[in-house]
Design an enzyme around this catalytic site. Structure first.
Site, mmCIF file in Angstrom:
data_model
loop_
_atom_site.group_PDB
_atom_site.id
_atom_site.type_symbol
_atom_site.label_atom_id
_atom_site.label_comp_id
_atom_site.label_asym_id
_atom_site.label_seq_id
_atom_site.Cartn_x
_atom_site.Cartn_y
_atom_site.Cartn_z
ATOM 1 C CB CYS A 151 -0.926 0.013 1.214
ATOM 2 S SG CYS A 151 -1.743 1.620 1.435
ATOM 3 C CG HIS A 172 -6.386 9.631 0.243
ATOM 4 N ND1 HIS A 172 -6.551 8.338 -0.197
ATOM 5 C CD2 HIS A 172 -6.648 10.425 -0.815
ATOM 6 C CE1 HIS A 172 -6.893 8.353 -1.479
ATOM 7 N NE2 HIS A 172 -6.972 9.614 -1.874
HETATM 8 P P1 DGP Z 1 -7.504 9.931 -4.939
HETATM 9 O O1 DGP Z 1 -7.637 10.110 -6.420
HETATM 10 O O2 DGP Z 1 -8.597 10.607 -4.143
HETATM 11 O O3 DGP Z 1 -7.303 8.474 -4.554
HETATM 12 O O4 DGP Z 1 -6.168 10.719 -4.562
HETATM 13 C C1 DGP Z 1 -4.904 10.155 -4.591
HETATM 14 C C2 DGP Z 1 -3.920 11.289 -4.491
HETATM 15 O O5 DGP Z 1 -2.666 10.756 -4.132
HETATM 16 C C3 DGP Z 1 -3.699 12.035 -5.810
HETATM 17 O O6 DGP Z 1 -4.104 13.408 -5.654
HETATM 18 C C4 DGP Z 1 -2.213 11.960 -6.057
HETATM 19 C C5 DGP Z 1 -1.651 11.503 -4.725
HETATM 20 N N1 DGP Z 1 -0.491 10.626 -4.837
HETATM 21 C C6 DGP Z 1 -0.409 9.497 -5.576
HETATM 22 N N2 DGP Z 1 0.810 8.933 -5.418
HETATM 23 C C7 DGP Z 1 1.498 9.728 -4.536
HETATM 24 C C8 DGP Z 1 2.792 9.668 -3.979
HETATM 25 O O7 DGP Z 1 3.598 8.751 -4.226
HETATM 26 N N3 DGP Z 1 3.148 10.661 -3.128
HETATM 27 C C9 DGP Z 1 2.297 11.686 -2.798
HETATM 28 N N4 DGP Z 1 2.755 12.612 -1.960
HETATM 29 N N5 DGP Z 1 1.051 11.773 -3.313
HETATM 30 C C10 DGP Z 1 0.653 10.798 -4.153
#
Ligand code: DGP
Length: 114
Positions: free
Chosen positions: A4, A100
């Site tokens: 995850c 989240h």
């Molecule tokens: P959702 O689409 O609601 O599941 O949002 C997932 C969010 O997670 C999206 O806005 C981009 C963010 N995200 C994805 N991978 C990473 C990562 O490796 N690091 C960070 N900081 N954010 C991430």
């Protein structure tokens, strides 16, 4: 939870810009920001979606609102306003399956969201 992404961020295996950590919740900058302030607030405990929380998680999940307020203050968003968003399920746009909350601010927001 093995494999995850957000559990790995929470336990430090994967680097991120952490802006809050109280042992139960962490917040970090979204890698693909959709607003000048775009933070993700997550419980360290793994839930794939909001539908996986239980009655005993009430306090933990409720504390997200308090952390959102703290972070809104830290980012000077009280006056301009901000949005706290949770996408539940792929149909709602969830792409990372660890619960989240997006905290978005620093630009005007439209309603309804797309
Ligand atoms: P959702 O689409 O609601 O599941 O949002 C997932 C969010 O997670 C999206 O806005 C981009 C963010 N995200 C994805 N991978 C990473 C990562 O490796 N690091 C960070 N900081 N954010 C991430």
């Amino acid at each position: 939870m093995d494999n995850c992404l957000f559990c790995k961020i929470a336990n430090g295996e994967i680097e991120s810009e952490i802006v809050y950590n109280d042992g139960k919740l962490i917040a970090f900058k979204d890698v693909n920001p959709q607003a000048p302030t775009h933070l993700l607030i997550i419980p360290k405990k793994h839930f794939a979606t909001l539908m996986d929380i239980e009655e005993s998680d009430r306090e933990l999940m409720g504390s997200v609102c308090t952390v959102a307020k703290i972070l809104a203050e830290k980012n000077d968003l009280e006056a301009s306003g901000f949005r706290l968003v949770l996408n539940c399920g792929s149909g709602a746009g969830q792409s990372v399956f660890h619960v989240h909350f997006h905290l978005l601010g620093g630009r005007p927001m439209k309603w309804p969201p797309g």
